[in-house]
Design a protein around this motif. Sequence first.
Motif, PDB file in Angstrom:
ATOM      1  N   THR A  94       0.839  -1.208   0.000  1.00 57.81           N
ATOM      2  CA  THR A  94       0.000   0.000   0.000  1.00 57.81           C
ATOM      3  C   THR A  94       0.871   1.254   0.000  1.00 57.81           C
ATOM      4  O   THR A  94       0.610   2.230  -0.717  1.00 57.81           O
ATOM      5  CB  THR A  94      -0.931  -0.009   1.234  1.00 57.81           C
ATOM      6  OG1 THR A  94      -1.689  -1.223   1.206  1.00 57.81           O
ATOM      7  CG2 THR A  94      -1.867   1.182   1.233  1.00 57.81           C
ATOM      8  N   GLY A 131       1.051  -1.882   9.425  1.00 57.70           N
ATOM      9  CA  GLY A 131       2.449  -1.725   9.068  1.00 57.70           C
ATOM     10  C   GLY A 131       3.315  -1.237  10.217  1.00 57.70           C
ATOM     11  O   GLY A 131       2.850  -1.081  11.346  1.00 57.70           O
ATOM     12  N   ALA A 172      -3.964   4.979   6.444  1.00 54.48           N
ATOM     13  CA  ALA A 172      -3.226   3.766   6.062  1.00 54.48           C
ATOM     14  C   ALA A 172      -2.228   3.370   7.148  1.00 54.48           C
ATOM     15  O   ALA A 172      -1.759   2.231   7.175  1.00 54.48           O
ATOM     16  CB  ALA A 172      -2.509   3.960   4.729  1.00 54.48           C
ATOM     17  N   HIS A 173      -1.903   4.282   8.056  1.00 53.64           N
ATOM     18  CA  HIS A 173      -1.049   3.934   9.188  1.00 53.64           C
ATOM     19  C   HIS A 173      -1.806   3.128  10.232  1.00 53.64           C
ATOM     20  O   HIS A 173      -1.365   3.009  11.362  1.00 53.64           O
ATOM     21  CB  HIS A 173      -0.408   5.197   9.785  1.00 53.64           C
ATOM     22  CG  HIS A 173       0.574   5.865   8.864  1.00 53.64           C
ATOM     23  ND1 HIS A 173       1.054   7.135   9.059  1.00 53.64           N
ATOM     24  CD2 HIS A 173       1.163   5.418   7.715  1.00 53.64           C
ATOM     25  CE1 HIS A 173       1.906   7.444   8.077  1.00 53.64           C
ATOM     26  NE2 HIS A 173       1.977   6.429   7.247  1.00 53.64           N
ATOM     27  N   PHE A 224     -11.595   6.881   2.436  1.00 54.55           N
ATOM     28  CA  PHE A 224     -10.319   6.282   2.053  1.00 54.55           C
ATOM     29  C   PHE A 224     -10.367   5.813   0.600  1.00 54.55           C
ATOM     30  O   PHE A 224      -9.439   6.065  -0.181  1.00 54.55           O
ATOM     31  CB  PHE A 224      -9.965   5.110   2.985  1.00 54.55           C
ATOM     32  CG  PHE A 224      -8.624   4.505   2.680  1.00 54.55           C
ATOM     33  CD1 PHE A 224      -7.446   5.110   3.113  1.00 54.55           C
ATOM     34  CD2 PHE A 224      -8.521   3.338   1.932  1.00 54.55           C
ATOM     35  CE1 PHE A 224      -6.205   4.565   2.804  1.00 54.55           C
ATOM     36  CE2 PHE A 224      -7.280   2.791   1.618  1.00 54.55           C
ATOM     37  CZ  PHE A 224      -6.118   3.400   2.055  1.00 54.55           C
ATOM     38  N   PHE A 260       0.542  17.852  -0.176  1.00 56.48           N
ATOM     39  CA  PHE A 260      -0.657  17.197  -0.732  1.00 56.48           C
ATOM     40  C   PHE A 260      -1.329  18.102  -1.764  1.00 56.48           C
ATOM     41  O   PHE A 260      -1.727  17.643  -2.831  1.00 56.48           O
ATOM     42  CB  PHE A 260      -1.619  16.775   0.390  1.00 56.48           C
ATOM     43  CG  PHE A 260      -1.330  15.408   0.949  1.00 56.48           C
ATOM     44  CD1 PHE A 260      -0.140  15.155   1.638  1.00 56.48           C
ATOM     45  CD2 PHE A 260      -2.219  14.357   0.779  1.00 56.48           C
ATOM     46  CE1 PHE A 260       0.152  13.878   2.136  1.00 56.48           C
ATOM     47  CE2 PHE A 260      -1.937  13.076   1.270  1.00 56.48           C
ATOM     48  CZ  PHE A 260      -0.753  12.844   1.959  1.00 56.48           C
TER      49      PHE A 260
END
Length: 303
Positions: free
Chosen positions: A37, A171, A167-168, A273, A151
């Motif tokens: 990802t 991982g 997304a954190h 998301f 961004f």
Amino acid sequence: QLRPSFYNTTCPDVSAIVLSVVQEAQRSDVRITASLTRLFFHDCFVQGCDGSILLDDSATIVSEKGAIPNNNSLRGFNVVDNIKAAIERACPGVVSCADILALAAESSVRSSGGPSWSVLLGRRDGTTANRNAANNLPSPFDPLSTLQSKFSAVGLGNTDLVALSGAHTFGRAQCKSFSNRLYNFSGGRPDSTLNPSYRSTLQQNCPQGGPGSTLNNLDPTTPNTFDKNYFNNLQGNRGLLQSDQELLSTSGAPTASIVNSFANSQGTFFQSFVQSMINMGNISPLTASRGQIRSNCRRVNGS
Ligand code: HEM
Ligand SMILES: [Ca+2]
Ligand SMILES: [Ca+2]
């Protein structure tokens, strides 16, 4: 224009092939879905989603893999090679490496408990890499205003910044990515926006002067599951990176209310998301006759 049906006639099973290779890899490496990802993010933010991140050093390429945010940090390149090999067996010369990264990200999120979506396809592969731009990727030490401008430089807004930071939820990060917060952050004190008991756990895992490469879960509650817990962690001052906690703790920040709304509703987070992954996947793709379909994701054709 990208579209979900791009390979419908030329490689109808492409999504299923990607999913099966990702899930095979996940069986022996729970972290791989997070790593894949992240690859998509680091590709799209440098020259757009053109597979530039996958190019190795060569006579003509200064690889993005050697840039500071990527070196000894990005992983999953062998899995991308395996996906490419499986796709080439089924439909040679048709599917770009850039699209493989988009599909692998979707398969990864879905295979970790997150949402699934229909991936826009039709990107082609670039023939250049940009090490300097890769060195300028968003940094965990950037203040919120810098994250916002990095961004917005690629057309993404505050909602994208917050949703994609989600997304954190899975991982790992190395101690060196956040250890400045643990000991001497400002005025000789640790970061005041870091929960003290979480801080002492992190201090044990990342002692002063210890190896900067030790791994820590980005989400201390559900480290391998794609869910909304990342945002609940921020509410408890348990964001691992400075760039995570800032989204909520910067005074007056417009991102704070977005964090709270995602913390309150996993459905809202998942919807945002998906939209933000589509937005990120639309960053300057090469289409029509621009670029090429690489036969090896690590090299420009004919070199
Ligand atoms: C907002 C700006 C962002 C910053 C500053 C940032 C920074 C980082 C850092 C420092 C790490 C740990 C690297 C290491 O210690 O080796 C990391 C890991 C990760 N990042 Fe981000 N990130 C950002 C946005 C994103 C986005 C947009 C995505 C994907 C949509 C993403 C997905 C991930 C994942 C999944 C990991 C874990 C990778 C693994 O375990 O291999 N990040 N990020
Ligand atoms: Ca790129
Ligand atoms: Ca999680």
